[in-house]
Design an enzyme around this catalytic site. Structure first.
Site, mmCIF file in Angstrom:
data_model
loop_
_atom_site.group_PDB
_atom_site.id
_atom_site.type_symbol
_atom_site.label_atom_id
_atom_site.label_comp_id
_atom_site.label_asym_id
_atom_site.label_seq_id
_atom_site.Cartn_x
_atom_site.Cartn_y
_atom_site.Cartn_z
ATOM 1 N N ASP A 37 0.825 -1.217 0.000
ATOM 2 C CA ASP A 37 0.000 0.000 0.000
ATOM 3 C C ASP A 37 0.853 1.258 0.000
ATOM 4 O O ASP A 37 1.620 1.499 0.936
ATOM 5 C CB ASP A 37 -0.908 0.003 1.238
ATOM 6 C CG ASP A 37 -2.047 -0.984 1.110
ATOM 7 O OD1 ASP A 37 -2.811 -0.880 0.140
ATOM 8 O OD2 ASP A 37 -2.176 -1.862 1.982
ATOM 9 N N HIS A 68 -0.494 -0.990 -4.651
ATOM 10 C CA HIS A 68 -1.761 -0.251 -4.624
ATOM 11 C C HIS A 68 -1.420 1.214 -4.414
ATOM 12 O O HIS A 68 -1.103 1.631 -3.302
ATOM 13 C CB HIS A 68 -2.633 -0.810 -3.487
ATOM 14 C CG HIS A 68 -3.930 -0.092 -3.304
ATOM 15 N ND1 HIS A 68 -4.757 -0.310 -2.212
ATOM 16 C CD2 HIS A 68 -4.561 0.844 -4.056
ATOM 17 C CE1 HIS A 68 -5.820 0.457 -2.310
ATOM 18 N NE2 HIS A 68 -5.732 1.185 -3.413
ATOM 19 N N MET A 70 -2.165 4.808 -3.795
ATOM 20 C CA MET A 70 -3.158 5.769 -3.319
ATOM 21 C C MET A 70 -2.452 7.116 -3.343
ATOM 22 O O MET A 70 -2.082 7.683 -2.300
ATOM 23 C CB MET A 70 -3.634 5.378 -1.915
ATOM 24 C CG MET A 70 -4.508 4.123 -1.934
ATOM 25 S SD MET A 70 -4.648 3.291 -0.347
ATOM 26 C CE MET A 70 -3.194 2.257 -0.427
ATOM 27 N N MET A 139 -12.685 -1.355 -3.352
ATOM 28 C CA MET A 139 -12.368 -0.955 -1.977
ATOM 29 C C MET A 139 -13.605 -1.171 -1.104
ATOM 30 O O MET A 139 -14.683 -0.635 -1.396
ATOM 31 C CB MET A 139 -11.985 0.528 -1.919
ATOM 32 C CG MET A 139 -10.671 0.896 -2.586
ATOM 33 S SD MET A 139 -9.207 0.077 -1.926
ATOM 34 C CE MET A 139 -9.248 0.531 -0.192
ATOM 35 N N GLY A 144 -6.763 4.575 3.104
ATOM 36 C CA GLY A 144 -5.961 5.421 3.987
ATOM 37 C C GLY A 144 -5.448 4.699 5.222
ATOM 38 O O GLY A 144 -4.379 5.033 5.710
ATOM 39 N N PHE A 145 -6.200 3.724 5.701
ATOM 40 C CA PHE A 145 -5.814 3.087 6.963
ATOM 41 C C PHE A 145 -6.181 1.609 6.956
ATOM 42 O O PHE A 145 -7.195 1.225 6.360
ATOM 43 C CB PHE A 145 -6.523 3.764 8.143
ATOM 44 C CG PHE A 145 -6.216 5.235 8.225
ATOM 45 C CD1 PHE A 145 -5.034 5.678 8.824
ATOM 46 C CD2 PHE A 145 -7.065 6.163 7.657
ATOM 47 C CE1 PHE A 145 -4.722 7.030 8.860
ATOM 48 C CE2 PHE A 145 -6.765 7.523 7.689
ATOM 49 C CZ PHE A 145 -5.596 7.959 8.292
ATOM 50 N N GLY A 146 -5.368 0.816 7.634
ATOM 51 C CA GLY A 146 -5.724 -0.568 7.882
ATOM 52 C C GLY A 146 -6.667 -0.647 9.079
ATOM 53 O O GLY A 146 -6.868 0.345 9.790
ATOM 54 N N GLY A 147 -7.255 -1.805 9.279
ATOM 55 C CA GLY A 147 -8.037 -2.048 10.481
ATOM 56 C C GLY A 147 -9.413 -1.417 10.516
ATOM 57 O O GLY A 147 -10.035 -1.339 11.574
ATOM 58 N N GLY A 178 -10.014 -4.254 2.143
ATOM 59 C CA GLY A 178 -10.508 -3.473 3.273
ATOM 60 C C GLY A 178 -11.460 -4.248 4.157
ATOM 61 O O GLY A 178 -12.541 -4.639 3.732
ATOM 62 N N GLY A 179 -11.024 -4.506 5.388
ATOM 63 C CA GLY A 179 -11.905 -5.159 6.353
ATOM 64 C C GLY A 179 -12.228 -6.607 6.033
ATOM 65 O O GLY A 179 -13.189 -7.164 6.566
HETATM 66 C C1 DX5 Z 1 -6.460 0.628 2.978
HETATM 67 C C2 DX5 Z 1 -5.490 -0.300 2.292
HETATM 68 C C3 DX5 Z 1 -5.690 -1.720 2.613
HETATM 69 C C4 DX5 Z 1 -5.508 -2.063 4.078
HETATM 70 C C5 DX5 Z 1 -6.264 -3.295 4.397
HETATM 71 O O1 DX5 Z 1 -6.341 1.891 2.436
HETATM 72 O O2 DX5 Z 1 -5.601 -0.173 0.884
HETATM 73 O O3 DX5 Z 1 -4.878 -2.567 1.806
HETATM 74 O O4 DX5 Z 1 -4.169 -2.237 4.434
HETATM 75 O O5 DX5 Z 1 -6.142 -3.520 5.753
HETATM 76 P P1 DX5 Z 1 -7.295 -4.275 6.570
HETATM 77 O O6 DX5 Z 1 -7.381 -5.653 6.004
HETATM 78 O O7 DX5 Z 1 -6.802 -4.224 7.959
HETATM 79 O O8 DX5 Z 1 -8.577 -3.502 6.335
HETATM 80 ZN ZN ZN Z 2 -4.623 -1.670 -0.406
#
Ligand code: DX5
Ligand code: ZN
Length: 228
Positions: A37, A68, A70, A139, A144-147, A178-179
């Site tokens: 990412d 990926h 962004m 998506m 922007g963020f994991g978790g 995502g998620g």
């Molecule tokens: C979010 C990223 C994802 C993220 C997924 O912007 O593109 O790849 O790391 O993380 P999880 O699986 O924790 O949602």
């Molecule tokens: Zn990603």
């Protein structure tokens, strides 16, 4: 239905001080692809890693590296990540002034090309470009963020895209990001996903290989259940 599900752990949830080690653990744990990412603190409100880190990681894994992007702009980074050893590059069409040109740049370098659609971005953004793609990244969180929590409206969107791809007979893979976790992977397989990205559900698990296997197993149990 003989679709194989591929699992792509997101290195965003890895330990950035030990990326090579974590990438190797993912390969040993059964991962198919490494999801990388790239966030620029401009297109998304977070800042991660660039081509130098991809190049540093490259000798530590034989798995395909799935970049990926962004970022805005897109095109200069396509060249840099191709040089850095990426195998697949996906970008957000709203971040490129010339989507077709960006796709061609990726493919000319011999890499697989994808377009990523945010939760509120319509499938119509794929008009006139779908046949030029190797994959579409749906998506299921805002980038922007994991978790973050999975946004359920991704499911009918994936199903509609699956139908569109199959009706046209195109070899385009559907990747979901995502998620994703073992609890929603069955529905994702049923809706038509091919590649599941998962960060926190894999790296946050005490047994990461087991988490990969659970996500894959759940998704494969959904295959052929499209009407359910
Ligand atoms: C979010 C990223 C994802 C993220 C997924 O912007 O593109 O790849 O790391 O993380 P999880 O699986 O924790 O949602
Ligand atoms: Zn990603």
């Amino acid at each position: 239905m003989t679709r194989a599900i591929r699992i792509a752990p997101s290195l965003l949830s890895a330990d950035f001080a030990f990326l090579g080690r974590d990438a190797q653990a993912m390969a040993e744990g059964g991962a198919d692809i490494l999801h990388f990412d790239v966030m620029d603190n401009h297109y998304v409100p977070n800042l991660t890693v660039g081509p130098l880190v991809c190049a540093a990681l490259r000798p530590h894994t034989t798995l395909p590296i799935d970049v990926h992007l962004m970022t805005r702009p897109v095109d200069p980074l396509i060249e840099s990540f191709a040089e850095a050893g990426a195998d697949m590059i996906t970008f957000h069409p709203e971040a490129s002034d010339h989507v077709h040109r960006s796709v061609q740049m990726i493919r000319k370098r011999g890499l697989k090309a994808g377009v990523a659609l945010n939760p509120a971005s319509p499938l119509s953004l794929l008009d006139h470009i779908l046949e030029d793609l190797d994959m579409v990244l749906i998506m299921s969180v805002n980038p922007g963020f994991g978790g973050q929590s999975f946004i359920p409206s991704a499911l009918p969107k994936i199903a509609a895209l699956r139908k569109r791809i199959d009706d046209a007979g195109l070899p385009v893979a559907i990747e979901v990001d995502g998620g994703v976790n073992p609890a929603n992977a069955r529905a994702l397989g049923a809706a038509g996903a091919d590649i599941l990205v998962a960060g926190s559900a894999i790296f946050g698990a005490s047994d990461r290989a087991k988490a990969i296997a659970s996500i894959r197993g759940a998704a494969e149990s959904g295959l052929g259940q499209e009407a359910a």
